[in-house]
Design an enzyme around this catalytic site. Structure first.
Site, short mmCIF file in Angstrom:
data_model
loop_
_atom_site.label_atom_id
_atom_site.label_comp_id
_atom_site.label_asym_id
_atom_site.label_seq_id
_atom_site.Cartn_x
_atom_site.Cartn_y
_atom_site.Cartn_z
N LEU A 70 0.82 -1.21 0.00
CA LEU A 70 0.00 0.00 0.00
C LEU A 70 0.85 1.26 0.00
CD1 LEU A 70 -2.72 -0.99 2.64
CD2 LEU A 70 -2.93 -1.01 0.16
N ASP A 92 -15.90 18.50 0.61
CA ASP A 92 -15.68 19.68 1.45
C ASP A 92 -14.76 19.33 2.61
OD1 ASP A 92 -16.95 21.51 0.13
OD2 ASP A 92 -18.83 21.22 1.11
N LYS A 118 2.25 -3.60 8.75
CA LYS A 118 3.33 -2.63 8.66
C LYS A 118 4.65 -3.34 8.98
CE LYS A 118 4.73 1.91 10.40
NZ LYS A 118 4.35 3.05 11.26
N LYS A 119 5.47 -3.50 7.96
CA LYS A 119 6.76 -4.18 8.13
C LYS A 119 7.83 -3.13 8.41
CE LYS A 119 9.22 -5.64 4.66
NZ LYS A 119 9.68 -6.40 3.48
N THR A 127 10.84 5.37 4.53
CA THR A 127 12.25 5.11 4.80
C THR A 127 12.45 3.91 5.70
OG1 THR A 127 12.65 7.49 4.62
CG2 THR A 127 14.38 6.16 5.65
N VAL A 136 4.07 -0.78 4.15
CA VAL A 136 2.74 -1.18 4.58
C VAL A 136 2.08 -2.02 3.49
CG1 VAL A 136 0.49 -0.38 5.37
CG2 VAL A 136 2.53 0.91 5.97
N GLU A 153 5.22 2.82 1.01
CA GLU A 153 6.56 2.54 1.51
C GLU A 153 7.23 3.82 1.96
OE1 GLU A 153 10.69 0.24 0.19
OE2 GLU A 153 9.01 0.41 -1.20
#
Length: 345
Positions: free
Chosen positions: A24, A111, A47-48, A28, A32, A26
């Site tokens: 999804l 909005d 989340k790696k 530093t 994810v 990346e």
């Protein structure tokens, strides 16, 4: 030895609970992925955190994030479901949220940096990415000033203050509030010094009388050029007086005079008509899971540029495409609080 083996067995069982799909976003220090619970099919975000190349072992930001999410249980904070290690990486299994506030800001049809402020399918906003979070109890205890993403960092932090309170968060909230109205970052500096200059240019250069103790801060430096105070109404032309009053109270130089979260919630902006929308009537992305997950069998996948949900990659400030197919639609009834932030009035 028995304890070590037990730990490995538990870790293995957690790994087997989840299936990982395409990437999804990346940054530093982390990547994810979209994932799912094997037994139920529930969508999750995995989340790696890249720790394999770190000589000192686990990064402190990873420890802080796990610690914070373990302790925080709130409907406006992203839920940490599991933690497991795989090879040389630490993986955080988090609830999957459909979009982030940055997408809402950039979509001109709605909005409305916020890509650490996620929004679930019911329109509920949740905080995410606690890698730079700090907990505090004693304001007399020194803390690092290197916290908060630069564009949202308060002046006292930029001047190196080691003693601060939740007032730094209210400054950040004020910057995001301004971004919601402008639909672009309000004060975006490219270095700490440039950030201060950008703030002073936007709000006027503070004086010792206005902010007592400013010149005593560790990294204080006097700027040669001074800027006059600006009238918010000249820039935020589509905003109500209540909105400008709230914004101004958040962006006060002296942290002791800055509005608190409790005071902000009691502000007239949240009490006067039009009242806030109900969660189910808030803007939602039109894409469904099946539409975005067409590469579910490809573990590497292509990064979805719209979903850098955890804010670790430098944000790009792009113009929203004029192509209707590239824009996020609105699902449900009209908003109760439909605002027009157009500059051409």
């Amino acid at each position: 030895m028995v304890t070590s083996q037990l730990g490995e067995d538990i870790n293995t069982r957690i790994v087997q609970k989840y299936k990982r799909f395409h990437k999804l976003g990346e940054g530093t220090y982390a990547v994810v992925y979209l994932g799912s619970v094997v037994e139920t099919g529930r969508k999750v975000a995995i989340k790696k955190i890249k720790i394999g190349s770190m000589k000192s072992g686990l990064d402190m930001s990873a420890i802080r994030e796990v610690k914070a999410l373990r302790e925080l249980k709130h409907h406006n904070v992203i839920e940490l479901l599991d933690v497991y290690s795989f090879k040389t990486n630490l993986n955080l299994v988090l609830e999957y949220l459909d979009t982030d506030l940055e997408q809402v800001i950039k979509d001109k049809s709605l909005d409305m940096k916020p890509n650490n402020l996620l929004i679930d399918s019911k329109g509920v906003l949740k905080l995410a990415d606690f890698g730079l979070a700090r907990d505090y109890g004693d304001i007399n205890c020194p803390m690092t000033s290197q916290t908060v993403t630069r564009w949202y960092r308060s002046p006292e932090l930029l001047f190196g203050s080691k003693y601060y309170t939740g007032a730094v968060d209210m400054w950040a909230a004020g910057c995001i509030f301004a971004e919601l109205m402008l639909r672009t970052p309000y004060m975006a500096g490219n270095s700490d010094m440039n950030q201060l200059d950008t703030i002073f240019k936007a709000l006027g250069t503070p004086t010792e009388e206005e902010w007592p103790g400013m010149t005593k801060l560790p990294d204080y430096i006097k700027f040669e050029k001074t800027y006059p105070k600006n009238d918010f109404r000249a820039l935020f032309t589509g905003s109500s007086q209540d909105a400008l009053s709230l914004l101004e109270s958040m962006l006060v130089y002296d942290p002791r005079k800055r509005i608190t979260a409790k005071q902000a919630l009691a502000h007239a902006y949240f009490q006067n008509s039009p009242l806030p929308s109900l969660p189910e009537k808030l803007p939602k992305p039109s894409k469904t899971f099946s539409q975005t997950d067409n590469s579910a069998n490809n573990e590497a996948g292509d990064a979805d540029e719209l979903l850098d949900n955890f804010g670790e990659k430098k944000r790009k400030i792009d113009q929203v495409s004029d192509n209707p197919e590239d824009q996020i639609g609105i699902v449900g009834e009209p908003l109760a609080k439909r605002l027009d932030f157009s500059q051409n009035k």
